[in-house]
Design an enzyme around this catalytic site. Structure first.
Site, PDB file in Angstrom:
ATOM      1  N   SER A 199      62.264  27.800  20.869  1.00  0.00           N
ATOM      2  CA  SER A 199      62.431  26.355  20.706  1.00  0.00           C
ATOM      3  C   SER A 199      63.837  25.906  21.107  1.00  0.00           C
ATOM      4  O   SER A 199      64.078  24.728  21.302  1.00  0.00           O
ATOM      5  CB  SER A 199      62.203  25.981  19.251  1.00  0.00           C
ATOM      6  OG  SER A 199      63.228  26.555  18.462  1.00  0.00           O
ATOM      7  N   GLU A 248      71.393  24.737  15.916  1.00  0.00           N
ATOM      8  CA  GLU A 248      71.285  24.011  17.193  1.00  0.00           C
ATOM      9  C   GLU A 248      72.391  22.965  17.323  1.00  0.00           C
ATOM     10  O   GLU A 248      72.810  22.625  18.420  1.00  0.00           O
ATOM     11  CB  GLU A 248      69.902  23.346  17.328  1.00  0.00           C
ATOM     12  CG  GLU A 248      68.745  24.333  17.522  1.00  0.00           C
ATOM     13  CD  GLU A 248      68.727  25.018  18.899  1.00  0.00           C
ATOM     14  OE1 GLU A 248      69.225  24.441  19.879  1.00  0.00           O
ATOM     15  OE2 GLU A 248      68.220  26.159  18.975  1.00  0.00           O
TER      16      GLU A 248
HETATM   17  N1  DGL Z   1      63.714  30.768  16.711  1.00  0.00           N
HETATM   18  C1  DGL Z   1      62.524  30.152  16.189  1.00  0.00           C
HETATM   19  C2  DGL Z   1      61.773  31.172  15.345  1.00  0.00           C
HETATM   20  O1  DGL Z   1      61.975  32.348  15.534  1.00  0.00           O
HETATM   21  C3  DGL Z   1      62.936  28.884  15.514  1.00  0.00           C
HETATM   22  C4  DGL Z   1      61.848  27.925  15.296  1.00  0.00           C
HETATM   23  C5  DGL Z   1      62.254  26.502  15.106  1.00  0.00           C
HETATM   24  O2  DGL Z   1      62.525  25.866  16.110  1.00  0.00           O
HETATM   25  O3  DGL Z   1      62.203  26.010  13.983  1.00  0.00           O
HETATM   26  O4  DGL Z   1      60.957  30.842  14.511  1.00  0.00           O
END
Ligand code: DGL
Length: 266
Positions: free
Chosen positions: A11, A152
């Site tokens: 994401s 982020e």
């Molecule tokens: N890195 C994603 C995971 O492993 C994050 C998900 C998100 O965007 O909330 O779940």
């Protein structure tokens, strides 16, 4: 030998932690990475939306002549691994959950915590998969929805992150007394130091790292390892956030790569 790239996606920037592990283990493998920074976080979205976004990204990565796809996201693995494999039956598609579960069970862990997004916790894929391999294992899951947006937004190394980790984990650790903890979100290795600082007695398992061992094994088995010392990686993001670029710079300093904007909206 196969010098085509491996496709990774997440994401946002979390999946970069998996690419980092790949570069450590197999430095000649070429990478195409897609971070859906415009639509992050996935962890608070519905399964339908997660599947739709993941399908768009995998269609794009497959169109780039990739030899393997690594879903560097637990949330997508939880909800879309099966449908993506059905869509591309000839493409090796690896999720991050299976390899992590196998490692934890092989290590004989008995009381395991899972830190993850809301969507991953709601799917209970970790609980079900761990118990399928070891019916006696005790599993305690905890959703931490504020952590991905903070990462982020660039709050990784701040006091706010420290407080957020404690806000989620203090009670959880006291009540469950877990000895081992799965970082069930690929963003979380970036905040492992905050977790280690407050709970030094807990052993951490990284879902970002475990998948790379299995990918390496599969590539070796199929004689598909790359031999390309001049490899150039490509990183795409649906929104070029400053933080995505600086994290890429930080993790991959000294390597040859480009970051480009690429929207997948119809
Ligand atoms: N890195 C994603 C995971 O492993 C994050 C998900 C998100 O965007 O909330 O779940």
């Amino acid at each position: 030998m196969d010098n085509r790239p491996i496709g990774f996606f997440d994401s946002g920037l979390g999946g970069l932690t998996s690419v980092y592990e790949l570069h450590k283990m197999l430095p000649e493998e070429k990478v195409i990475y897609y971070g859906d920074t415009a639509r992050t976080p996935y962890g608070s979205k519905s399964p339908e939306t997660i599947k739709k976004f993941a399908t768009q990204i995998v269609d794009y990565l497959v169109s780039k002549d990739t030899k393997m796809i690594i879903i560097a996201c637990n949330t997508v693995t939880s909800w879309a691994l099966d449908s993506l494999r059905e869509r591309y039956p000839d493409m090796p598609i690896l999720g991050v959950i299976g390899p992590t579960v196998r490692k934890v069970v092989n290590d004989g862990c008995t009381k395991v915590g899972v830190l993850a997004t809301k969507a991953t916790v709601n799917s209970d894929v970790y609980g079900k998969s761990l118990k399928a391999l070891d019916p006696d294992i005790e599993v305690h899951s905890l959703a931490c929805p504020a952590i991905v947006p903070l990462i982020e937004e660039g709050f990784t190394d701040t006091e706010i992150m420290d407080l957020t980790v404690r806000h989620y984990m203090d009670d959880f650790v006291e009540k469950t007394d877990v000895h081992d903890l799965i970082l069930g979100c690929t963003h979380y290795p970036l905040i492992a130091k905050h977790i280690r600082k407050h709970y030094p007695h807990i052993r951490l398992y990284s879902s970002s790292a475990e998948v790379i061992g299995e990918a390496a094994e599969l590539l070796r088995e199929k004689d598909m390892l790359a031999h390309d010392s001049d490899r150039q990686d490509r990183y795409y993001a649906s929104d070029l956030s400053e933080n995505f670029i600086s994290m890429t710079d930080l993790l991959f300093a000294g390597t040859d790569f480009r970051v480009k904007l690429k929207s997948l909206d119809e």
